[in-house]
Design an enzyme around this catalytic site. Structure first.
Site, PDB file in Angstrom:
ATOM      1  N   THR A  94      -0.016   0.545   8.823  1.00  0.00           N
ATOM      2  CA  THR A  94       0.694   1.218   9.362  1.00  0.00           C
ATOM      3  C   THR A  94       0.352   2.828  10.130  1.00  0.00           C
ATOM      4  O   THR A  94      -0.112   3.468   8.799  1.00  0.00           O
ATOM      5  CB  THR A  94       2.372   0.918   9.919  1.00  0.00           C
ATOM      6  OG1 THR A  94       2.737   1.546  10.505  1.00  0.00           O
ATOM      7  CG2 THR A  94       2.709   1.716   8.086  1.00  0.00           C
TER       8      THR A  94
ATOM      9  N   HIS B 224       5.570  -2.906  -7.271  1.00  0.00           N
ATOM     10  CA  HIS B 224       5.311  -2.314  -9.192  1.00  0.00           C
ATOM     11  C   HIS B 224       5.325  -4.001  -9.391  1.00  0.00           C
ATOM     12  O   HIS B 224       4.846  -4.090 -11.149  1.00  0.00           O
ATOM     13  CB  HIS B 224       6.553  -1.458  -9.521  1.00  0.00           C
ATOM     14  CG  HIS B 224       5.641  -0.623 -10.636  1.00  0.00           C
ATOM     15  ND1 HIS B 224       4.665  -0.893 -11.449  1.00  0.00           N
ATOM     16  CD2 HIS B 224       6.195  -0.035 -11.230  1.00  0.00           C
ATOM     17  CE1 HIS B 224       4.018  -0.322 -12.131  1.00  0.00           C
ATOM     18  NE2 HIS B 224       5.855   0.409 -12.947  1.00  0.00           N
TER      19      HIS B 224
END
Length: 394
Positions: free
Chosen positions: A313, A365
Site C-alpha cells: 500500500t 507475529h
C-alpha cells in the site's frame, strides 16, 4: 418471458445488493447493454442483457438484496430497433431523464435524489457531482417557520443552520472494508517494523530511462514496479511472509500474488497482480494503471480482488509521511510505502540531502518472528537503493 438472474460473481459471494436500475419497466434494450448494477462486498458490477428485448417487470428494487441464482427481473425477448429510437413527437411531460456522471449518480442514489431534481452544468446538461452537492446544500436550508419555533437544543442552535447531521447507509463494500479492518485487529498478533530507503538511485534511473520506457511500452515507469520486484525477491528469501495460517497449519505459498491497494470510488480496494514474479516492469505498470482506472470507474471484477499472498500500500500518494498499515487477512505481511521527502542523512562522514522514504512492514507475529520481519524490510531497502540488484536477482 425470461428471468434475469443474479450470476455467480466470484468465489465466496452468495448475496448481492441491487444497485441502480439502468432501464425502466417497459423500456427496450439491446443485447449486452447494462441493465442493473449489482453491489457486492468487493466491487460494483453492471449486469448486461443476455439478449435484445424489453424489461417487463422489476422483481427486486434498488437497495434490496438477492442471492446468486435468484430472479431479479422479467425480460421479454424480441427485436427492439424500432422501440429504441426516440419517438418523433414526445409529450412535454415525458422529457428524458438527464444524464449523470458516475460519481454524481452514486451520490444521488445514496441521498435519494431524482436526476430530474438536479440542474446539470456539465457538457450537454450532464449532471456533475458538484451539481448534486449544491442541490443537497440548498435542500438543507430550513424553511421559514409559520410560528415561533421551540427553543433550540444545544446541539443545533437555530441561528446556526449549518450544524446539521446527515445519515448515509454504508455500502456493502464499505461494510466489508470495516469488517476486514476489525478482523485484522481481533484475529492477528500484528506488529510493525520500520526502516527508510534512499530513493536517489531509483529516481535517477527513472529520470534517465523514463522517457524511453514510456515510448517503448506506452506506460510511465513508476515507483510501484520497483517495489513489487523488490518484495517478490525478498519473499523468495523470507518465505514466512508469503504464508498464511489455516487452523493449526502454516501454508507456504510458492507463488507470488501481490495485492496493490488502490483508492476506489467507495473506499480502498486491493486488486491482485497474479504471478508477479513472472511479470516485467512494463507489465506491472500496465496492470496497476488499469486497476486504478477501473477502480475509479467501479469496473473491477470480484475475482480480481480475491486471494493475494502479500500486499503493498502506498500512502505516499496522499502525502502520508509514515503509518502503520493493517494486515489483509489471511495474509501475514503488508508493506507500507510513504511520501518521498528530502532529508539530511549521513554518508561517509558527511551530512548530505537525499530523497528518503519511510517503509513500514506490518506482520503477524504468530508465524513471523522479528528477525524475519526486520531482515525482509532491510532486503527491500537494499534492493530499492541499488536497483541493479533487481535485474540480477542478487
Amino acid at each position: 418471458m425470461q428471468e434475469l438472474k443474479v450470476p455467480s460473481v466470484g468465489e465466496s459471494i452468495v448475496e448481492v445488493e441491487i444497485g441502480a436500475w439502468l432501464k425502466k419497466e417497459g423500456e427496450a434494450f439491446q443485447a449486452d447493454e447494462p441493465l442493473v448494477e449489482l453491489i457486492t462486498d468487493k466491487a460494483t458490477l453492471e449486469l448486461p442483457a443476455p439478449f435484445a428485448g424489453t424489461l417487463k417487470k422489476i422483481l427486486k428494487a434498488q437497495g434490496e438484496t438477492a442471492r446468486v441464482g435468484e430472479a431479479i427481473a422479467l425480460l421479454e425477448e424480441g427485436k427492439v430497433e424500432a422501440q429504441v429510437q426516440a419517438p418523433t413527437q414526445a409529450p412535454e411531460e415525458a422529457s428524458p431523464e438527464p444524464l449523470a456522471m458516475p460519481a454524481a449518480e452514486r451520490l444521488m442514489r445514496e441521498a435519494g435524489v431524482s436526476p430530474k431534481e438536479v440542474v446539470g452544468t456539465g457538457l450537454g446538461g450532464r449532471i456533475l457531482k458538484e451539481d448534486v452537492e449544491r442541490h443537497l446544500e440548498a435542500r438543507k436550508a430550513p424553511p421559514m417557520p409559520a410560528e415561533p419555533a421551540p427553543p433550540p437544543s444545544p446541539q443545533a442552535p437555530a441561528d446556526k443552520p449549518w450544524r446539521v447531521d446527515e445519515a448515509v447507509p454504508m455500502t456493502p463494500l464499505r461494510r466489508r472494508i470495516a469488517e476486514r479492518l476489525l478482523q485484522a485487529r481481533q484475529t492477528t498478533a500484528m506488529l510493525t517494523t520500520f526502516n527508510e530507503a534512499d530513493m536517489s538511485a531509483v529516481i535517477a534511473l527513472r529520470r534517465e530511462l523514463g522517457e524511453a520506457f514510456q515510448k517503448k511500452h506506452g506506460v510511465k515507469l513508476g515507483f510501484m514496479s520497483f517495489f513489487v520486484k523488490a518484495v517478490v525477491q525478498a519473499l523468495k528469501e523470507i518465505p514466512e511472509l508469503n504464508a498464511e495460517i489455516r487452523d493449526n497449519t502454516i501454508v507456504y505459498h510458492r507463488y507470488y500474488d501481490i495485492g496493490i491497494a488502490v483508492g476506489g470510488g467507495e473506499g480502498l480496494v486491493v486488486p491482485v497482480l497474479r504471478d508477479a514474479d513472472r511479470l516485467s516492469f512494463a507489465e506491472i505498470e500496465r496492470q496497476i494503471a488499469d486497476f486504478a482506472e477501473r477502480a475509479r470507474a467501479r469496473k473491477l471484477k470480484p475475482e480480481e480482488l480475491m486471494g493475494g499472498t502479500f500486499t503493498i500500500t502506498n500512502g505516499g500518494i496522499y502525502g502520508s509521511l509514515n503509518s502503520t498499515p493493517l494486515l489483509n487477512p489471511p495474509q501475514v505481511g503488508i508493506l507500507g510505502m510513504h511520501a518521498i521527502q528530502e532529508r539530511p542523512v549521513a554518508r561517509e562522514g558527511q551530512v548530505v540531502i537525499r530523497p528518503m522514504m519511510y517503509l513500514a512492514l506490518s506482520y503477524d507475529h504468530r508465524i513471523v518472528d522479528g528477525r524475519e520481519a526486520v531482515t525482509f524490510l532491510r532486503r527491500v531497502k537494499e534492493l530499492i537503493e541499488n536497483p541493479a540488484r533487481l535485474l540480477l536477482e542478487v
